[in-house]
Design a protein around this motif. Structure first.
Motif, PDB file in Angstrom:
ATOM      1  N   VAL A   1       0.864  -1.176   0.000  1.00 56.04           N
ATOM      2  CA  VAL A   1       0.000   0.000   0.000  1.00 56.04           C
ATOM      3  C   VAL A   1       0.903   1.229   0.000  1.00 56.04           C
ATOM      4  CG1 VAL A   1      -1.821   1.285   1.189  1.00 56.04           C
ATOM      5  CG2 VAL A   1      -1.773  -1.229   1.275  1.00 56.04           C
ATOM      6  N   ARG A   2       0.805   2.043  -1.039  1.00 60.74           N
ATOM      7  CA  ARG A   2       1.629   3.252  -1.144  1.00 60.74           C
ATOM      8  C   ARG A   2       0.752   4.463  -0.848  1.00 60.74           C
ATOM      9  NH1 ARG A   2       6.445   1.577  -2.377  1.00 60.74           N
ATOM     10  NH2 ARG A   2       6.759  -0.241  -3.723  1.00 60.74           N
ATOM     11  N   TYR A   3       1.240   5.308   0.039  1.00 58.13           N
ATOM     12  CA  TYR A   3       0.458   6.460   0.505  1.00 58.13           C
ATOM     13  C   TYR A   3       0.766   7.707  -0.310  1.00 58.13           C
ATOM     14  CZ  TYR A   3      -1.518   4.182   4.578  1.00 58.13           C
ATOM     15  OH  TYR A   3      -2.242   3.355   5.402  1.00 58.13           O
ATOM     16  N   ALA A   4      -0.260   8.472  -0.602  1.00 61.12           N
ATOM     17  CA  ALA A   4      -0.080   9.725  -1.335  1.00 61.12           C
ATOM     18  C   ALA A   4       0.472  10.823  -0.444  1.00 61.12           C
ATOM     19  CB  ALA A   4      -1.406  10.174  -1.939  1.00 61.12           C
ATOM     20  N   ASN A   5       0.230  10.726   0.874  1.00 59.09           N
ATOM     21  CA  ASN A   5       0.620  11.776   1.814  1.00 59.09           C
ATOM     22  C   ASN A   5       1.524  11.236   2.909  1.00 59.09           C
ATOM     23  OD1 ASN A   5      -1.099  13.733   0.574  1.00 59.09           O
ATOM     24  ND2 ASN A   5      -2.841  12.845   1.643  1.00 59.09           N
ATOM     25  N   TYR A   6       2.193  12.162   3.607  1.00 56.76           N
ATOM     26  CA  TYR A   6       2.887  11.834   4.840  1.00 56.76           C
ATOM     27  C   TYR A   6       1.892  11.858   5.999  1.00 56.76           C
ATOM     28  CZ  TYR A   6       7.356  12.784   2.464  1.00 56.76           C
ATOM     29  OH  TYR A   6       8.419  12.769   1.618  1.00 56.76           O
ATOM     30  N   ALA A   7       2.182  11.091   7.040  1.00 54.77           N
ATOM     31  CA  ALA A   7       1.442  11.197   8.291  1.00 54.77           C
ATOM     32  C   ALA A   7       2.175  12.185   9.193  1.00 54.77           C
ATOM     33  CB  ALA A   7       1.345   9.840   8.977  1.00 54.77           C
ATOM     34  N   THR A   8       1.409  13.060   9.862  1.00 52.05           N
ATOM     35  CA  THR A   8       2.013  14.002  10.792  1.00 52.05           C
ATOM     36  C   THR A   8       1.258  13.949  12.113  1.00 52.05           C
ATOM     37  OG1 THR A   8       0.617  15.861  10.056  1.00 52.05           O
ATOM     38  CG2 THR A   8       2.730  15.547   8.932  1.00 52.05           C
ATOM     39  N   GLY A   9       1.979  14.162  13.201  1.00 50.43           N
ATOM     40  CA  GLY A   9       1.370  14.144  14.520  1.00 50.43           C
ATOM     41  C   GLY A   9       2.055  15.136  15.435  1.00 50.43           C
ATOM     42  N   VAL A  10       1.324  15.557  16.482  1.00 47.69           N
ATOM     43  CA  VAL A  10       1.830  16.595  17.381  1.00 47.69           C
ATOM     44  C   VAL A  10       1.545  16.219  18.832  1.00 47.69           C
ATOM     45  CG1 VAL A  10       1.856  19.061  17.910  1.00 47.69           C
ATOM     46  CG2 VAL A  10       1.156  18.285  15.626  1.00 47.69           C
ATOM     47  N   LEU A  11       2.560  16.388  19.674  1.00 50.08           N
ATOM     48  CA  LEU A  11       2.392  16.337  21.120  1.00 50.08           C
ATOM     49  C   LEU A  11       2.461  17.775  21.630  1.00 50.08           C
ATOM     50  CD1 LEU A  11       2.296  15.117  23.961  1.00 50.08           C
ATOM     51  CD2 LEU A  11       4.748  14.614  23.758  1.00 50.08           C
ATOM     52  N   PRO A  12       1.312  18.451  21.806  1.00 45.56           N
ATOM     53  CA  PRO A  12       1.326  19.825  22.302  1.00 45.56           C
ATOM     54  C   PRO A  12       1.367  19.829  23.833  1.00 45.56           C
ATOM     55  CG  PRO A  12      -0.908  19.191  21.721  1.00 45.56           C
ATOM     56  CD  PRO A  12      -0.049  17.994  21.471  1.00 45.56           C
ATOM     57  N   ILE A  13       2.165  20.706  24.410  1.00 38.36           N
ATOM     58  CA  ILE A  13       2.264  20.805  25.871  1.00 38.36           C
ATOM     59  C   ILE A  13       2.158  22.267  26.271  1.00 38.36           C
ATOM     60  CG2 ILE A  13       3.697  20.367  27.905  1.00 38.36           C
ATOM     61  CD1 ILE A  13       4.933  18.009  26.463  1.00 38.36           C
ATOM     62  N   ASP A  14       1.220  22.573  27.177  1.00 40.20           N
ATOM     63  CA  ASP A  14       1.049  23.957  27.588  1.00 40.20           C
ATOM     64  C   ASP A  14       1.853  24.265  28.849  1.00 40.20           C
ATOM     65  OD1 ASP A  14      -0.403  23.014  29.782  1.00 40.20           O
ATOM     66  OD2 ASP A  14      -2.355  23.609  28.981  1.00 40.20           O
ATOM     67  N   GLU A  15       1.744  25.498  29.352  1.00 42.82           N
ATOM     68  CA  GLU A  15       2.552  25.946  30.478  1.00 42.82           C
ATOM     69  C   GLU A  15       2.218  25.207  31.766  1.00 42.82           C
ATOM     70  OE1 GLU A  15       1.954  30.117  30.707  1.00 42.82           O
ATOM     71  OE2 GLU A  15       3.164  30.564  28.917  1.00 42.82           O
ATOM     72  N   GLU A  16       1.052  24.605  31.839  1.00 42.20           N
ATOM     73  CA  GLU A  16       0.645  23.870  33.033  1.00 42.20           C
ATOM     74  C   GLU A  16       0.926  22.373  32.917  1.00 42.20           C
ATOM     75  OE1 GLU A  16      -3.453  24.873  33.465  1.00 42.20           O
ATOM     76  OE2 GLU A  16      -3.033  26.850  34.304  1.00 42.20           O
ATOM     77  N   GLY A  17       1.582  21.972  31.833  1.00 46.18           N
ATOM     78  CA  GLY A  17       1.920  20.565  31.665  1.00 46.18           C
ATOM     79  C   GLY A  17       0.775  19.711  31.179  1.00 46.18           C
ATOM     80  N   HIS A  18      -0.161  20.319  30.453  1.00 46.24           N
ATOM     81  CA  HIS A  18      -1.282  19.585  29.879  1.00 46.24           C
ATOM     82  C   HIS A  18      -1.083  19.416  28.373  1.00 46.24           C
ATOM     83  CE1 HIS A  18      -3.060  20.531  33.740  1.00 46.24           C
ATOM     84  NE2 HIS A  18      -4.120  19.792  33.446  1.00 46.24           N
ATOM     85  N   THR A  19      -1.730  18.393  27.849  1.00 41.94           N
ATOM     86  CA  THR A  19      -1.732  18.156  26.411  1.00 41.94           C
ATOM     87  C   THR A  19      -3.172  17.946  25.946  1.00 41.94           C
ATOM     88  OG1 THR A  19      -0.700  16.882  24.606  1.00 41.94           O
ATOM     89  CG2 THR A  19      -1.454  15.640  26.543  1.00 41.94           C
ATOM     90  N   TRP A  20      -3.343  17.753  24.649  1.00 42.10           N
ATOM     91  CA  TRP A  20      -4.681  17.597  24.067  1.00 42.10           C
ATOM     92  C   TRP A  20      -4.779  16.254  23.363  1.00 42.10           C
ATOM     93  CZ3 TRP A  20      -2.821  22.069  25.490  1.00 42.10           C
ATOM     94  CH2 TRP A  20      -3.703  23.091  25.899  1.00 42.10           C
TER      95      TRP A  20
END
Length: 201
Positions: free
Chosen positions: A48-67
């Motif tokens: 299976v060849r993909y047309a796009n890249y996969a992207t991901g994010v680990l966001p961290i705020d000033e209080e040490g929380h993520t989404w």
């Protein structure tokens, strides 16, 4: 693509005699190759060849929380939670695509970005490449998910994310890769002191 069985192409220890396009849509292409396996036996190999890249994010705020983003995944007919993730065209910097996904799914914009790693998510049958980032200096805004997405967003402490990965509640491999890599980079001193503290405390 090779189409002459008298002069097969090489793919490492495999001989590739012929490759045919089995299926294609805007996101994936399925190829089936007639091959000689490394042990000399004839066979087929599907990719299976993909047309796009996969992207991901680990966001961290000033209080040490993520989404975390919750959604029903069609492939497994199951609901799950994962970090903000999505696809991006291969002719666009993956960080730009990751920033777009973060904003679309959570409404967040980040002032600072750092690449965590590049991975092959299922390298036995796909050529999908994934780029994961950690992001901080967050600013809230309005989310704008795609019409096909029905998402829930949850803000949790980073350590809760780690616990939910370890107890099996989160099964998404891309999320696990970003969390594991972020933890190790924090231990090695490769992240800012504040971000490392949120991850390790």
């Amino acid at each position: 693509m090779a189409d002459d069985s008298r002069h097969p192409e090489r793919n490492g220890p495999w001989q590739v005699h012929e490759t045919e396009l089995s299926y294609e849509n805007p996101w994936i292409r399925v190829e089936t190759s007639q091959v000689t396996h490394p042990n000399g036996a004839p066979g087929i190999y599907g990719v299976v060849r993909y047309a796009n890249y996969a992207t991901g994010v680990l966001p961290i705020d000033e209080e040490g929380h993520t989404w975390l983003v919750g959604q029903h995944r069609f492939t497994f007919d199951a609901y799950g939670w994962e970090l903000p993730e999505g696809g991006g065209a291969k002719d666009i910097d993956p960080q730009i695509s990751a920033a777009r996904e973060l904003q679309e799914e959570t409404g967040l914009r980040a002032a600072h970005w750092q690449l965590l790693g590049e991975w092959h998510l299922s390298n036995s049958v796909t050529d999908e490449r994934a780029f994961g980032y950690i992001a901080w200096g967050l600013r809230a805004g309005d989310a704008a998910p795609e019409p096909s997405e029905e998402l829930k967003v949850e803000r949790v402490p980073v350590r809760t994310l780690v616990d939910r990965c370890l107890n099996g509640e989160i099964t998404d491999s891309f999320t696990h890769l970003m969390v594991l890599t972020a933890l190790e980079r924090a231990r090695r001193g490769e992240l800012t002191e504040e971000i490392a503290r949120h991850l390790l405390d």
